[in-house]
Design a protein around this motif. Structure first.
Motif, short mmCIF file in Angstrom:
data_model
loop_
_atom_site.label_atom_id
_atom_site.label_comp_id
_atom_site.label_asym_id
_atom_site.label_seq_id
_atom_site.Cartn_x
_atom_site.Cartn_y
_atom_site.Cartn_z
N ILE A 113 0.97 -1.33 -0.24
CA ILE A 113 0.01 -0.07 0.15
C ILE A 113 0.81 1.44 0.14
O ILE A 113 0.70 2.22 -0.64
CB ILE A 113 -1.02 -0.06 1.19
N TYR A 114 1.89 1.23 0.76
CA TYR A 114 2.94 2.47 0.85
C TYR A 114 3.37 2.88 -0.87
O TYR A 114 3.27 3.66 -1.04
CB TYR A 114 4.09 2.25 1.85
N TRP A 115 3.81 1.78 -1.09
CA TRP A 115 4.55 1.95 -2.53
C TRP A 115 3.39 2.37 -3.63
O TRP A 115 3.88 3.04 -4.53
CB TRP A 115 5.27 0.54 -2.88
N THR A 116 2.35 1.91 -3.29
CA THR A 116 1.15 2.02 -4.31
C THR A 116 1.04 3.51 -4.07
O THR A 116 0.82 4.33 -5.12
CB THR A 116 0.03 1.37 -4.07
N VAL A 117 0.70 4.13 -2.85
CA VAL A 117 0.43 5.55 -2.47
C VAL A 117 1.67 6.32 -3.10
O VAL A 117 1.64 7.32 -3.37
CB VAL A 117 0.11 5.80 -1.42
N PHE A 118 2.71 5.86 -2.90
CA PHE A 118 4.17 6.53 -3.13
C PHE A 118 4.30 6.86 -4.56
O PHE A 118 4.34 7.89 -5.06
CB PHE A 118 5.29 5.86 -2.78
N GLY A 119 3.84 5.93 -5.20
CA GLY A 119 3.82 5.86 -6.79
C GLY A 119 2.80 6.92 -7.54
O GLY A 119 3.05 7.83 -8.19
N PHE A 120 1.56 6.69 -6.82
CA PHE A 120 0.50 7.48 -7.24
C PHE A 120 0.76 8.92 -6.95
O PHE A 120 0.76 9.74 -7.77
CB PHE A 120 -0.62 7.19 -6.27
N PHE A 121 1.54 9.43 -5.98
CA PHE A 121 1.57 10.57 -5.63
C PHE A 121 2.94 11.25 -6.12
O PHE A 121 3.11 12.39 -6.09
CB PHE A 121 1.44 11.09 -4.14
N SER A 122 3.80 10.31 -6.74
CA SER A 122 5.00 10.64 -7.28
C SER A 122 4.66 11.35 -8.60
O SER A 122 5.66 11.99 -9.14
CB SER A 122 6.11 9.40 -7.57
N LEU A 123 3.70 11.41 -9.00
CA LEU A 123 3.25 12.23 -10.28
C LEU A 123 3.42 13.30 -10.31
O LEU A 123 3.77 14.14 -11.10
CB LEU A 123 1.70 11.50 -10.85
N PHE A 124 3.21 13.80 -8.97
CA PHE A 124 3.40 15.31 -8.76
C PHE A 124 4.75 15.75 -8.75
O PHE A 124 5.02 17.07 -9.21
CB PHE A 124 3.01 15.63 -7.28
N ASP A 125 5.85 14.75 -8.59
CA ASP A 125 7.13 15.20 -8.79
C ASP A 125 7.52 15.75 -10.14
O ASP A 125 8.49 16.39 -10.47
CB ASP A 125 8.16 13.93 -8.41
N SER A 126 6.70 15.42 -11.07
CA SER A 126 7.16 15.96 -12.70
C SER A 126 6.90 17.25 -12.57
O SER A 126 7.34 17.77 -13.52
CB SER A 126 6.25 14.89 -13.62
N PHE A 127 6.04 17.75 -11.70
CA PHE A 127 5.78 19.30 -11.69
C PHE A 127 6.39 19.95 -10.56
O PHE A 127 6.02 21.11 -10.13
CB PHE A 127 4.40 19.44 -11.52
N ALA A 128 7.59 19.22 -10.02
CA ALA A 128 8.19 19.80 -8.82
C ALA A 128 8.90 21.32 -9.21
O ALA A 128 8.76 22.08 -8.29
CB ALA A 128 9.26 18.87 -8.41
N GLU A 129 9.48 21.46 -10.24
CA GLU A 129 10.12 22.70 -10.60
C GLU A 129 9.05 23.94 -10.52
O GLU A 129 9.45 24.79 -10.00
CB GLU A 129 10.79 22.60 -11.88
N GLY A 130 7.96 23.48 -10.95
CA GLY A 130 6.83 24.63 -11.06
C GLY A 130 6.31 24.77 -9.56
O GLY A 130 6.02 25.99 -9.45
N ILE A 131 6.23 23.66 -9.15
CA ILE A 131 5.82 23.82 -7.54
C ILE A 131 6.63 24.45 -6.67
O ILE A 131 6.17 25.44 -6.03
CB ILE A 131 5.30 22.42 -7.22
N MET A 132 7.86 24.21 -6.91
CA MET A 132 8.80 25.11 -6.18
C MET A 132 8.84 26.66 -6.28
O MET A 132 9.13 27.35 -5.28
CB MET A 132 10.24 24.67 -6.63
#
Length: 192
Positions: A113-132
């Motif tokens: 479950i942890y790795w599933t949630v980690f992967g699901f929310f890692s999609l946001f990392d592709s926008f990390a530069e903009g979020i920063m």
């Protein structure tokens, strides 16, 4: 103008399954104390004892100073993304391997479950530069979020899985297969 209030509509709340081991999880303070004073092998124990001796500070103080330095680095450091990902990967990977080696399956499910949630929310990392640009403490917040996911005191991954990830996958399956809850309920009624 009507003085009558609109009737309240009850919104069903998703039920989080309570696990018996959740009641036995130590508090964060107890877990931290245990971690700081339990043996972690002679070389690490000697290093910590030497640091206490040289600085004249207790382990708790050294821990919080280290935590403050890491936190500041996550906000201002050049490799904050890497440090943040280490926080979210190293410990969970180690514990996942231990869970796979054990005969018990509940710990396997917890870490899956942890790795599933980690992967699901890692999609946001592709926008990390903009979020920063908007949220300069993004990697600090992400590190806190990742720890929330895997700490036994919070079981955050389970909470997010039950409330967001599983419903999103169910919605995707329904769209992909052309089914809906209404169709599924009708099928169940026909079976009875």
């Amino acid at each position: 103008w009507s003085t009558m209030a609109a009737p309240a509509v009850a919104t069903p709340q998703p039920q989080i399954q309570s696990r018996p081991d959740r009641l036995r999880a130590p508090t964060v303070q107890q877990a931290l104390h245990s971690f700081l004073y339990d043996s972690h092998g002679p070389s690490l124990d000697n290093t910590i004892a030497e640091a206490e001796k040289k600085t004249g500070m207790k382990r708790e103080q050294l821990f919080f100073i280290t935590l403050a330095v890491i936190s500041l680095y996550l906000i201002f450091g050049d490799l904050a993304h890497t440090v943040c990902n280490l926080i979210g990967v190293v410990y969970p990977s180690y514990i996942s391997v231990k869970a796979i080696r054990s005969d018990e399956k509940t710990d396997d499910t917890k870490w899956l479950i942890y790795w599933t949630v980690f992967g699901f929310f890692s999609l946001f990392d592709s926008f990390a530069e903009g979020i920063m640009r908007v949220i300069p403490i993004y990697f600090f917040a992400k590190a806190c979020f990742l720890m929330y996911l895997y700490m036994p005191q919070t079981d955050g991954a389970e909470v997010l899985y039950v409330n967001y990830v599983d419903p999103a996958v169910t919605l995707f399956d329904n769209l992909r297969l052309g089914t809906s809850k209404t169709t599924e309920k009708a099928a169940e009624q026909k079976k009875k």
